[in-house]
Scaffold this active site. Structure first.
Site, mmCIF file in Angstrom:
data_model
loop_
_atom_site.group_PDB
_atom_site.id
_atom_site.type_symbol
_atom_site.label_atom_id
_atom_site.label_comp_id
_atom_site.label_asym_id
_atom_site.label_seq_id
_atom_site.Cartn_x
_atom_site.Cartn_y
_atom_site.Cartn_z
ATOM 1 N N LYS A 144 -66.708 -3.422 -60.222
ATOM 2 C CA LYS A 144 -65.484 -3.804 -59.507
ATOM 3 C C LYS A 144 -65.427 -2.994 -58.200
ATOM 4 O O LYS A 144 -66.163 -3.270 -57.261
ATOM 5 C CB LYS A 144 -64.275 -3.560 -60.409
ATOM 6 C CG LYS A 144 -64.298 -4.382 -61.708
ATOM 7 C CD LYS A 144 -63.111 -4.054 -62.593
ATOM 8 C CE LYS A 144 -63.179 -4.759 -63.932
ATOM 9 N NZ LYS A 144 -63.001 -6.215 -63.840
ATOM 10 N N ARG A 148 -53.214 -12.834 -58.696
ATOM 11 C CA ARG A 148 -53.638 -11.443 -58.572
ATOM 12 C C ARG A 148 -54.483 -11.267 -57.322
ATOM 13 O O ARG A 148 -55.450 -11.995 -57.113
ATOM 14 C CB ARG A 148 -54.437 -11.039 -59.816
ATOM 15 C CG ARG A 148 -54.669 -9.545 -59.923
ATOM 16 C CD ARG A 148 -55.408 -9.214 -61.197
ATOM 17 N NE ARG A 148 -56.823 -9.575 -61.107
ATOM 18 C CZ ARG A 148 -57.769 -9.053 -61.881
ATOM 19 N NH1 ARG A 148 -57.456 -8.170 -62.821
ATOM 20 N NH2 ARG A 148 -59.029 -9.430 -61.744
#
Lengths: 414, 414
Positions: free
Chosen positions: B228, B372
């Protein structure tokens, strides 16, 4: 020590001329000046793999970003690559997945098998098996009684003596990493089942070296490595096989989201996927999967019968050529009991192997006294087998291995 | 619906001119025409990574073959990369390793922690936590009592009510994957310890987004993701932290050969490595580790204080710009309680996100109603935050998301 080998190099060259697999050699990139007899530790680089990986990195990751999970099919890879390995291990589709390491997968299948035989409290494995197999029986079955067979005895007889109603699981190597001995999967599985136990086969040293027949042998579970004979790249993820008849009742404890029936529903409770998918755990390492995917492109062109025939031709030739050197062989002389390697004993095996490596012949050393030579049928020629035998003859004849620079010990990796 | 944003784009551009991290943008390769607000699912490609991976594949694997385990340092990578991640999570050296997936590592640390508190029979986690965390508490602690706190309540108060002498372990997300809420690691850890329990921190959504202080907070165990904010590549292996004080007594069940005290001695019995090495299991996927190694080259130049300041500037700006749109925010308004993402609710979040993606703004959807947006300080500018807010305003103002082509549901991956 003989001054020359029992056959001329031209005899080996003649075998190469008739080799139906000789074209595969050009599909690998191997360094100049290296005779690589360690493909059973780490397979060589297929020539098309760098471009495949670059495309994956630059286009799928760099360009596609998160979209590639769907658009590039990343999400399907653990099952899809499993189904591409399935023909190599004799498995019908839907029973094989690619994920995690061999060690982690051993934990999953051992735990699953033990839970399928909850009333039985013993586990059988092999003395001298590859250590991670033994270590995982400790981790997965800390409270079970441990029983061991030898790996060079009469396996059927030893198992028949050890098996009883307490034995839940037997974990065996299909080909022993050290001796290259091949087990009779059909007969051994049948015997284990007759005693009501389950079998887990470790295929690390057989997949890609010879045809494996998991379904036909009625195997229960198997794990295997993709970075040896399959050439998936260093540390490429392992595979796991579970026979379809066990899927519905299989419960493995590494209950990560990739094994969930609906990973993207984000349900609060774990609900295992139907079928082989329940053996998945976490997000897979996709760069490493890309290396394996490239390697499997090559495997789809390989005839496994021809592979096995050439493997036996190579190992038989090496045994024949090195027999006059007088090194005891750990590898069975009988071809049907042999994987794709030859292991010879020498009291100073470590410096001898170091001297061979300096000459460009890469094999490996296994403590305390084993010279291990792996013969990968896709990229080795009979002439190279002759060259390897000649290198060994020469190193032993000259005694160059006695020079002090070869004496230091170091680590090695299978 | 307002016809324009409350600040002009020039205001954002002025912030960019003063941004000390603006040079990092050029160190990533991002596709043209894409505004990437999903680096909290999959980080972008560092510009130097393809060459790093090609070199590893062609020279280390193809040229070095098995020799690269020693000569290219492959064998040291799980510990070495762990020590390079350590400063990002506030850990002294020797407590962090890179291996396996987050899910597998959760199993290891949860099992270890439970064994350190054998007399306690309950485990605490968060309702609505990232599912694999919940699933792994089932897999690792099938017989333990399960207690849940909410993830948007008063964590300290809820924990204080739930904790008692039966609770062995508390598993918490440092930053919640859905809301972006940041926990007070120091205060929560202190409370858990006061009750005699151990804590496992999931750092997937905080590492690389803000400074983490594991040692200073006296944390016990942690796991985290490297694909990530760290930009290690799709599915790059996870990391595992264990505080040094637990090493000697730590017993994890995935007892593979890489966790052995002497992996190449091929001893028959498992003997865990001293220190953090005992949390390793099998052979690591080296191509994926190469991607992570390249990413960490970039991280060594990052000032974490500047990173956090920019992260909060970006999320604050986005909240400010989108506030007039009237979408309820799940993300705390208070900066100190916020990670590096903003989650807005919309009853038709799925088609709205699809319409944004068609416009080139990639964020993601979380069921049932969450948009998101992840803000990665290294490769996003304030002007891009303005562009993202404008895209959202425009999609909502025009109602384009109502068009039928945006209605289909599909999978997504965090």
């Amino acid at each position: 020590m003989p001054s020359e080998l029992p056959l001329p190099r031209s005899a080996a060259e003649a075998l190469d001329a008739a080799d139906p697999l000789r074209g595969f050699r050009d599909r690998f990139t191997l360094p100049e000046g290296v005779l690589y007899l360690d493909g059973n530790s780490l397979g060589a680089l297929p020539a098309h793999t760098p471009a495949h990986i670059s495309r994956m990195v630059e286009q799928e990751w760099g360009g596609g970003l998160i979209r590639s999970w769907n658009e590039a099919g990343w999400y399907d890879l653990p099952r899809g690559l499993g189904d591409r390995i399935a023909p190599l291990v004799g498995a019908a589709a839907g029973q094989t997945v690619v994920c995690d390491s061999t060690s982690v997968n051993l934990f999953k299948v051992l735990t699953t098998a033990l839970r399928l035989r909850p009333e039985r409290r013993a586990i059988v494995s092999e003395l001298g098996s590859f250590p991670t197999d033994l270590y995982l029986t400790e981790g997965a079955a800390p409270a079970h009684e441990r029983r061991l067979i030898s790996r060079d005895g009469d396996t059927l007889r030893e198992l028949d003596e050890l098996l009883d109603q307490d034995v839940a699981v037997v974990l065996l190597s299909h080909v022993d990493y050290r001796t290259g001995r091949l087990q009779d999967m059909a007969a051994v599985t049948e015997l284990i089942h007759r005693h009501g136990a389950l079998v887990v086969w470790d295929l690390c040293h057989s997949v890609g070296a010879l045809p494996v027949r998991l379904d036909a042998c009625d195997a229960d579970f198997a794990v295997g490595c993709t970075y040896k004979y399959l050439n998936g790249g260093p540390g490429s993820p392992a595979f796991l096989y579970a026979a379809e008849r066990h899927h519905d009742r299989a419960e493995q404890p590494l209950t990560g989201w990739f094994g969930h029936a609906d990973p993207f529903a984000f349900e609060p409770g774990y609900r295992p996927a139907p079928g082989i998918g329940r053996f998945l755990t976490g997000t897979p390492p996709l760069l490493s999967l890309a290396g394996l995917a490239a390697a499997l492109d090559l495997w789809q062109d390989v005839d496994l019968g021809a592979l096995r025939a050439k493997s036996l031709a190579l190992t038989s030739l090496f045994l024949q050529l090195t027999e006059p050197l007088g090194l005891p062989s750990l590898t069975p002389a009988e071809p049907s009991e042999r994987g794709s390697q030859v292991s010879l004993r020498h009291p100073q095996a470590y410096p001898v192997m170091q001297a061979l490596i300096e000459r460009g012949l890469i094999g490996d050393f296994r403590a305390p006294d084993v010279l291990r030579f792996g013969f990968t049928p896709l990229y080795l020629s009979h002439a190279q087998v002759w060259d390897a035998a000649e290198a060994l003859r020469d190193v032993l004849a000259t005694g160059v291995w006695r020079e002090p620079r070869f004496a230091a010990a170091a680590g090695a990796v299978t």
